[in-house]
Design an enzyme around this catalytic site. Structure first.
Site, PDB file in Angstrom:
ATOM      1  N   CYS A 284     -63.017 116.429  -5.202  1.00 17.14           N
ATOM      2  CA  CYS A 284     -64.103 117.320  -4.765  1.00 17.14           C
ATOM      3  C   CYS A 284     -63.660 118.376  -3.743  1.00 17.14           C
ATOM      4  CB  CYS A 284     -65.257 116.531  -4.200  1.00 17.14           C
ATOM      5  SG  CYS A 284     -65.487 114.925  -4.936  1.00 17.14           S
ATOM      6  N   ARG A 313     -55.804 105.964  -4.659  1.00 16.26           N
ATOM      7  CA  ARG A 313     -56.664 105.183  -3.766  1.00 16.26           C
ATOM      8  C   ARG A 313     -56.011 103.838  -3.523  1.00 16.26           C
ATOM      9  NH1 ARG A 313     -62.578 106.135  -6.625  1.00 16.26           N
ATOM     10  NH2 ARG A 313     -62.507 108.406  -6.504  1.00 16.26           N
ATOM     11  N   GLN A 331     -58.965 111.283 -12.859  1.00 16.35           N
ATOM     12  CA  GLN A 331     -60.404 111.371 -13.111  1.00 16.35           C
ATOM     13  C   GLN A 331     -60.684 112.587 -13.976  1.00 16.35           C
ATOM     14  OE1 GLN A 331     -61.987 111.407  -9.026  1.00 16.35           O
ATOM     15  NE2 GLN A 331     -63.200 109.661  -9.665  1.00 16.35           N
ATOM     16  N   ASP A 333     -62.862 114.784 -13.878  1.00 23.72           N
ATOM     17  CA  ASP A 333     -63.863 115.247 -12.930  1.00 23.72           C
ATOM     18  C   ASP A 333     -64.539 116.525 -13.389  1.00 23.72           C
ATOM     19  OD1 ASP A 333     -65.065 114.798 -10.441  1.00 23.72           O
ATOM     20  OD2 ASP A 333     -63.100 114.334  -9.592  1.00 23.72           O
ATOM     21  N   HIS A 335     -67.461 119.408 -11.694  1.00 24.75           N
ATOM     22  CA  HIS A 335     -68.393 119.798 -10.644  1.00 24.75           C
ATOM     23  C   HIS A 335     -69.224 120.954 -11.150  1.00 24.75           C
ATOM     24  CE1 HIS A 335     -65.216 117.873  -7.983  1.00 24.75           C
ATOM     25  NE2 HIS A 335     -66.322 117.190  -7.739  1.00 24.75           N
ATOM     26  N   LYS A 414     -76.997 108.643  -7.360  1.00 23.59           N
ATOM     27  CA  LYS A 414     -76.260 108.900  -8.604  1.00 23.59           C
ATOM     28  C   LYS A 414     -76.860 108.167  -9.788  1.00 23.59           C
ATOM     29  CE  LYS A 414     -72.885 105.328  -7.494  1.00 23.59           C
ATOM     30  NZ  LYS A 414     -71.776 104.670  -8.155  1.00 23.59           N
ATOM     31  N   HIS A 460     -71.455 116.066  -9.009  1.00 24.78           N
ATOM     32  CA  HIS A 460     -70.133 115.538  -9.340  1.00 24.78           C
ATOM     33  C   HIS A 460     -70.346 114.656 -10.569  1.00 24.78           C
ATOM     34  CE1 HIS A 460     -68.864 116.077  -5.003  1.00 24.78           C
ATOM     35  NE2 HIS A 460     -70.169 115.944  -4.865  1.00 24.78           N
TER      36      HIS A 460
HETATM   37 ZN   LIG Z   1     -66.648 115.424  -6.780  1.00 25.11          ZN
END
Ligand SMILES: [Zn+2]
Ligand SMILES: [Zn+2]
Length: 586
Positions: A284, A313, A331, A333, A335, A414, A460
């Site tokens: 992000c 992580r 990921q 991902d 946005h 979420k 996200h």
């Molecule tokens: Zn994000």
């Protein structure tokens, strides 16, 4: 919404199921204490398919020990011992557990918040520290419908600096039939274990040199690249642009994003030229900086941005599990930056996008709405507002959902997608998080129709979640028999004798020319042997070629599932599998 069953004492009632299974874990602990009195107790929660209990004992828990313990557990069930709850003040509680020779329990009590109610459950001669709830008697547990399934090592509190304890896993149901079905499913899950299939099919592996950092081999990379191509194609169709942001960024960025306060235990850090840097645990903040590269107009919104971003992580070593739980993963991902009146339609669009991803693989799924957690970083007003938006969208979408209070992200509520695989297990993969906070923290702006500056709102979202984990799930879902479009080797050409060798090579070249991943097996082996090996490698199509095929320009087709399909013209075969590949059929 959660549906409460009319019948409170069945497994349809999640609370009852949990209490039932947790009570069975107490019965296990009582049996262990009876047979091996020196044993020290750690923890014993109910879990998805049953329960476990961690023990500190010199006694190695072998399959024979587990049988002995099961027999003792049946005795305890027969004794129909009532479970009696009582509370003790903190100091007394610690003394009580120390008196029973239970240092782990005493440590747990010391770690409880000062105002915690400390409760115990007593059944016969056995007492356990426990918040409950439990069923009212050991006699409630069905003596023929539980099983101790395995024993493994487990570190106290999951931390490899601590002592290694022994964990016994068990499962229990309300009928023998349900238990048998469950045990069959466990066997099936073992056959499908992605770590085993990953080795057998030469896809991926983890080595001691990189705990939690997976290796992908050429065949595994094929699957990965196909998934990425599909992801790019889908996102292009859905109006996304792709970016790539750095893996290492200045530490200050993580203070600004809030990850420092909420996530630093799971982050890796490094120094560059005396400066403090962090390895990104999420994509992000990089995406924020990318947005901020210039000023945008409301006409540029919604702005949909995707990134296949590698994140790191830290996970405790005891928690690592093949590709399912790793320390480095990619990921998928995305946005979306948008104006307030675009939020609902954008979220609906993402729900439909994720739906199409799961349908492609034949997954059923259900949706959960997770509301803001305790450490939410916005105001109460913001919390209510963002939660109400997600509720409204889900109502508009119309599919039933489960409410999951307090399980959202620290920056917002979420929607989670839990998909169900071929053998009925569920995996949380997709998520859509609504966020008013990050745009605020990073001072994102756009120029509105009024000419003034405004804050965008962001979402996200991921569909696969972690690409690595998704490949693990797919491997188990398909039991290694990947659909044609994903299969590392799509067809194998096998001449029956040396006489058809040239023809076999021509067929392979023709398939290769059409973009198929094809292998030839020219070894001097019996055709039955070659077929068995190709079958073990789960290759979708086997082409068996003899004199007749060479003469007629045909191929005799065997399918991985479905066996001999007879002979067909090579061109017809290519047309058929091209359609199968292009539609990404499963
Ligand atoms: Zn994000
Ligand atoms: Zn308990």
């Amino acid at each position: 919404m959660i549906r409460m069953s009319d019948n409170l004492y069945t497994f349809e009632n999640e609370d009852y199921k949990k209490a039932y299974r947790h009570t069975t874990s107490h019965i296990l602990a009582q049996a262990v204490k009876r047979l091996y009195p020196g044993t020290k107790l750690a923890i014993g929660p109910a879990i998805a398919d049953g329960f476990y209990y961690d023990f500190d004992t010199e006694e190695p828990f072998t399959p024979e020990t587990l049988e002995k313990l099961e027999a003792e557990m049946r005795k305890i069930i027969k004794e129909k011992l009532p479970l009696e709850r009582f509370e003790l003040p903190r100091e007394e509680a610690v003394k009580f557990m120390e008196g029973l020779g239970e240092p782990y329990k005493a440590e747990l009590i010391r770690d409880l918040p000062q105002d915690a109610v400390i409760s115990f459950y007593k059944q016969g001669e056995f007492t356990d520290l426990c918040a409950g709830p439990h069923v009212d008697s050991t006699g409630r547990i069905k003596a023929n419908a539980f099983k101790l399934t395995s024993a493994t090592g487990a570190y106290w509190r999951g931390n490899s600096d601590n002592k290694m304890l022994q964990r016994i896993y068990g499962t229990c149901f309300q009928t023998r039939d349900e238990l048998d079905k469950h045990l069959e499913r466990i066997e099936e899950a073992k056959r499908r274990d992605h770590r085993k299939l990953g080795r057998e099919l030469d896809l991926f592996a983890l080595f001691d040199e990189g705990p939690g950092f997976p290796f992908f081999f050429p065949k595994g990379m094929v699957i990965r690249n196909e998934l990425e191509s599909y992801w790019r194609e889908l996102h292009r169709k859905c109006g996304y642009q792709e970016i790539k942001t750095p893996i290492i960024l200045n530490e200050e960025l993580w203070h600004r994003s809030g990850h420092w306060d909420h996530y630093k235990e799971n982050m890796y850090f490094t120094k560059i030229d005396e400066g403090d840097y962090a390895v990104k645990p999420m994509n992000c903040p990089g995406s924020m900086l990318s947005y901020k590269r210039r000023m945008w107009s409301y006409k540029d919104l919604p702005m949909r941005v995707g990134e296949l971003g590698l994140v790191h992580r830290h996970e405790l070593s005891g928690a690592l599990h093949g590709l399912m739980r790793v320390r480095a993963f990619t990921q998928d991902d995305a946005h979306i930056f948008m104006t307030e009146d675009q939020v609902q339609d954008e979220i609906l669009g993402v729900i439909n996008k994720i739906d199409s991803v799961y349908k492609l693989f034949g997954f059923n799924y259900h949706i959960e709405l997770s509301t803001c957690p305790e450490d939410f970083i916005g105001s109460q007003e913001m919390r209510n507002y963002s939660e109400s938006i997600l509720k409204e969208v889900l109502d508009r979408h119309g599919q039933a959902y489960v409410l999951n209070p307090g399980d959202g992200a620290f920056y917002g509520p979420k929607i989670d997608f839990h998909l169900e695989d071929a053998i009925g297990r569920t995996w949380q993969c997709g998520t859509i998080q609504l966020d008013f906070q990050m745009p605020e923290r990073f001072e994102l702006e756009y120029t509105g129709a009024d000419g003034a500056k405004h804050r965008p709102i962001m979402i996200h979202t991921v569909a696969f979640g972690s690409l690595e984990r998704f490949i693990g799930i797919l491997t188990e879902h398909f039991a290694g028999a990947f659909p044609l479009w994903l299969a590392p080797v799509q067809a194998i050409v096998m001449p029956i004798t040396d006489r058809s060798r040239d023809y076999a090579e021509r067929v392979a070249a023709a398939l290769n020319g059409k973009g198929f991943r094809v292998e030839t097996d020219l070894r001097n082996e019996k055709i039955g042997y070659k077929i068995r090996e190709a079958q073990m490698q789960k290759i979708p199509y086997m082409l068996v070629l003899g004199d007749k095929e060479a003469e007629d320009g045909t191929v005799t087709v065997r399918k991985r599932a479905g066996g001999d399909q007879g002979a067909m013209k090579l061109d017809d075969f290519i047309a058929a599998i091209t359609a199968e590949k292009d539609t990404r059929a499963v």
